[in-house]
Write an enzyme that holds these catalytic residues in place. Structure first.
Site, PDB file in Angstrom:
ATOM      1  NE  ARG A  10      -4.310  -2.651  11.573  1.00 11.99           N
ATOM      2  CZ  ARG A  10      -4.638  -2.541  12.857  1.00 11.99           C
ATOM      3  NH1 ARG A  10      -5.502  -1.618  13.232  1.00 11.99           N
ATOM      4  NH2 ARG A  10      -4.102  -3.317  13.771  1.00 11.99           N
ATOM      5  CE1 TYR A  11      -2.666   1.080  13.850  1.00 14.63           C
ATOM      6  CE2 TYR A  11      -1.935   1.897  11.713  1.00 14.63           C
ATOM      7  CZ  TYR A  11      -1.794   1.024  12.772  1.00 14.63           C
ATOM      8  OH  TYR A  11      -0.793   0.096  12.763  1.00 14.63           O
ATOM      9  NE  ARG A  37      -3.219   7.225  13.346  1.00 10.05           N
ATOM     10  CZ  ARG A  37      -2.666   6.413  14.244  1.00 10.05           C
ATOM     11  NH1 ARG A  37      -1.387   6.138  14.201  1.00 10.05           N
ATOM     12  NH2 ARG A  37      -3.409   5.871  15.195  1.00 10.05           N
ATOM     13  CB  CYS A  84      10.046   3.092  -5.774  1.00 12.28           C
ATOM     14  SG  CYS A  84       8.785   2.767  -4.537  1.00 12.28           S
ATOM     15  CB  CYS A 126      14.071  -0.364  -0.280  1.00  9.10           C
ATOM     16  SG  CYS A 126      13.938   1.422  -0.437  1.00  9.10           S
ATOM     17  CB  CYS A 162      10.235  -3.051  -0.506  1.00  8.24           C
ATOM     18  SG  CYS A 162       8.550  -2.460  -0.815  1.00  8.24           S
ATOM     19  NE  ARG A 183       1.754  -0.564   1.695  1.00  5.68           N
ATOM     20  CZ  ARG A 183       1.979   0.567   2.354  1.00  5.68           C
ATOM     21  NH1 ARG A 183       2.824   1.465   1.888  1.00  5.68           N
ATOM     22  NH2 ARG A 183       1.322   0.808   3.465  1.00  5.68           N
ATOM     23  CG  ASP A 229       7.036  -4.408   8.447  1.00  5.26           C
ATOM     24  OD1 ASP A 229       6.647  -4.457   9.623  1.00  5.26           O
ATOM     25  OD2 ASP A 229       7.103  -3.347   7.787  1.00  5.26           O
ATOM     26  CG  ASP A 253       2.997  -2.163  11.067  1.00  6.32           C
ATOM     27  OD1 ASP A 253       1.792  -2.271  11.323  1.00  6.32           O
ATOM     28  OD2 ASP A 253       3.542  -1.137  10.617  1.00  6.32           O
ATOM     29  CE  LYS A 268       3.593   2.505  11.613  1.00  5.39           C
ATOM     30  NZ  LYS A 268       2.349   2.506  10.821  1.00  5.39           N
TER      31      LYS A 268
HETATM   32  C1  LIG Z   1       2.051   3.341   9.956  1.00  2.00           C
HETATM   33  C2  LIG Z   1       0.715   3.542   9.479  1.00  2.00           C
HETATM   34  C3  LIG Z   1       0.004   4.697   9.844  1.00  2.00           C
HETATM   35  C4  LIG Z   1       0.599   5.797  10.680  1.00  2.00           C
HETATM   36  O1  LIG Z   1       0.953   5.411  11.975  1.00  2.00           O
HETATM   37  P1  LIG Z   1       1.615   6.482  12.953  1.00  2.00           P
HETATM   38  O2  LIG Z   1       1.955   5.668  14.167  1.00  2.00           O
HETATM   39  O3  LIG Z   1       0.609   7.545  13.227  1.00  2.00           O
HETATM   40  O4  LIG Z   1       2.829   7.038  12.289  1.00  2.00           O
HETATM   41  C5  LIG Z   1      -1.279   4.809   9.364  1.00  2.00           C
HETATM   42  N1  LIG Z   1      -1.859   3.876   8.597  1.00  2.00           N
HETATM   43  C6  LIG Z   1      -1.207   2.738   8.259  1.00  2.00           C
HETATM   44  C7  LIG Z   1      -1.913   1.722   7.421  1.00  2.00           C
HETATM   45  C8  LIG Z   1       0.109   2.536   8.675  1.00  2.00           C
HETATM   46  O5  LIG Z   1       0.770   1.421   8.319  1.00  2.00           O
END
Ligand SMILES: *Cc1c(COP(=O)(O)O)cnc(C)c1O
Length: 358
Positions: free
Chosen positions: A100-101, A104, A113, A117, A120, A122, A281, A318, A325
Site C-alpha cells: 500500500r505504501y 513498506r 488469532c 478482538c 478487529c 480484518r 476503522d 486509516d 494512514k
Molecule cells: C499501517 C500500515 C503500514 C505501516 O504504516 P506505518 O505508518 O509505517 O506504521 C504499512 N502497510 C499497511 C498496509 C498498513 O496498513
C-alpha cells in the site's frame, strides 16, 4: 523463579474458550451474549485464552471483557462501514502481500488469532480466508519483495503471526532474508497481551537473530500490563528487540485521558514506546466500539499536558476508501503571514515565530 520455556502456550492455545460450553461453570453469559453465541452463522468467530479471560471482572462494562465478548452492536452495520474498511484489496500484489505504501509491505502470515478482538478491522478477511500458510505463498511474496527494492520494511501481520510455531516462523523470516538481506522486519502481534506465555525465551532468541526486527503489539488498557505480560516484554527487550505499542481508541475501554496516561506511562516503564493511537476503522459491526473522532482530538490535547513526549502516541486514522494512514494532529497554527507564524498554546495564549527568508 523457574521460568517455563516449553510448549505450554500451545496447550493454552488449544484450550481457548470458543463456545458457550467452554466457559467455566460458574460463569454467566448475559442474555445478549448468550443470544449472540446462538447465532452460529454469519458471526465473527470467538476465541479467548483463559489467561486473558481471567483479567476481566464479571461486569458487562469491564474494559477487558468488552474486547473479547461479542455485544449486540456487532449485528449492526452502519452505511459508512464496509468489509474492507482500509481499501486494502486493490493493493494485494500476491495472495498474502499488501503493498500500500511505497517503502513498506505487509504480509498476512496467518489467518487466525489466539483471541479475536471484537474491534478487529480484518474480521472479514479472518472469517473468509482461513487456510494454512504454504511455501508457495511465502516464495511469491519473497520474490515480489526481491523485485521491488523500494520496499525497505516488511510488516509481518495477519491474523496473529506468532500463532505459527517457532520453526515455521523461523523459516518465514529466513526465506524473506534470503531474498532480501537488507529487509527490516516488523512483527505485529497481540500475543504479549493475550497469551504472554507465547513469548518464550527461545522465541525471543530466535527473533533476535533476525535484527533489525521490531515487535509491534497492542495494549489497550493498563489492566493488560500484568506480571506475565511484563515478563513477556522483558524477554523481548532483554534480547535486544525494540517493542512498540499501537492502541486502538475504544469506547468504554480506554476513551479517558487518565486511563491512556496510565497505559502509556506503564508501557514506557516496560521499555515499550507508545507508537500509534488509532481511531477505530469503519469495519462492519464495530460502531459500538468506536469513539467519536472529535472526542479523540480532545483526549489527545489533554493527554499531551499529562505525559511526556516519549510516552505520547501519535493519533492516526486509516482513511476510509483507501485514503491510507494520516496523522490526526490538532494544529496549534492560527495564522501564517509573510513575516510570522502565529501559534496558540494549549492554554490559549498566542505566540509568534518569525518566517525567515534566506
Ligand atoms: C499501517 C500500515 C503500514 C505501516 O504504516 P506505518 O505508518 O509505517 O506504521 C504499512 N502497510 C499497511 C498496509 C498498513 O496498513
Amino acid at each position: 523463579m523457574v521460568e517455563s520455556d516449553t510448549g505450554d502456550w500451545k496447550k493454552q492455545l488449544s484450550e481457548c474458550y470458543r463456545s458457550v460450553a467452554d466457559f467455566p461453570e460458574n460463569f454467566k453469559l448475559s442474555p445478549l451474549e448468550a443470544k449472540y453465541f446462538k447465532t452460529e452463522s454469519d458471526r465473527f468467530q470467538i476465541s479467548i485464552p483463559e489467561y486473558y479471560f481471567s483479567l476481566a471482572s464479571t461486569n458487562d462494562d469491564d474494559p477487558i471483557r468488552r474486547q473479547f465478548m461479542p455485544q449486540s452492536g456487532e449485528q449492526i452495520t452502519l452505511s459508512c462501514e464496509t468489509d474492507d474498511p482500509l481499501g486494502e484489496t486493490p493493493h494485494k500484489v500476491t495472495q498474502r502481500l499488501i503493498h500500500r505504501y511505497r517503502d513498506r509491505a505487509l504480509f498476512l502470515a496467518s489467518d487466525t488469532c489466539a483471541m479475536y478482538c471484537r474491534h478487529c478491522f480484518r474480521r472479514d478477511y479472518l472469517s473468509t480466508n482461513p487456510s494454512a500458510l504454504n511455501k508457495k505463498e511465502i516464495e511469491n511474496a519473497a520474490k515480489y519483495i526481491r523485485d521491488h527494492l523500494e520496499i525497505k520494511e516488511l510488516i509481518i501481520s495477519g491474523g496473529d503471526p506468532l500463532i505459527l510455531d517457532d520453526s515455521i516462523f523461523e523459516n518465514l523470516l529466513t526465506v524473506f532474508r534470503d531474498y532480501r538481506p537488507d529487509i527490516i522486519f516488523r512483527v505485529a502481534s497481540r500475543m504479549p497481551v493475550v497469551l504472554p506465555s507465547r513469548i518464550t525465551n527461545s522465541l525471543s532468541r530466535l527473533l533476535s537473530r533476525f535484527k533489525p526486527l521490531f515487535i509491534i503489539t497492542q495494549f489497550n488498557h493498563p489492566k493488560e500490563l500484568t506480571i506475565s505480560s511484563r515478563q513477556a516484554l522483558s524477554r523481548l527487550v532483554g534480547n535486544g528487540i525494540p517493542v512498540f505499542n499501537q492502541s486502538v481508541l475504544l469506547n468504554s475501554v480506554n476513551d479517558s485521558v487518565d486511563i491512556l496516561a496510565e497505559l502509556c506511562q506503564e508501557l514506557l516503564r516496560a521499555s515499550v514506546k507508545p507508537y500509534y493511537l488509532f481511531q477505530g476503522d469503519l469495519a462492519a459491526g464495530t460502531s459500538h466500539m468506536r469513539v467519536p473522532i472529535i472526542r479523540g482530538f480532545e483526549i489527545m490535547k489533554e493527554l499531551r499536558t499529562k505525559i511526556s513526549g516519549l510516552a505520547m502516541p501519535v493519533y492516526a486514522v486509516d482513511l476510509p476508501g483507501g485514503g491510507g494512514k494520516i496523522l490526526l494532529t490538532e494544529s496549534y497554527i492560527q495564522k501564517i503571514t509573510d513575516t510570522e507564524v502565529i501559534f496558540k498554546d494549549p492554554s490559549g495564549k498566542e505566540y509568534s515565530y518569525p518566517v525567515e527568508t534566506p
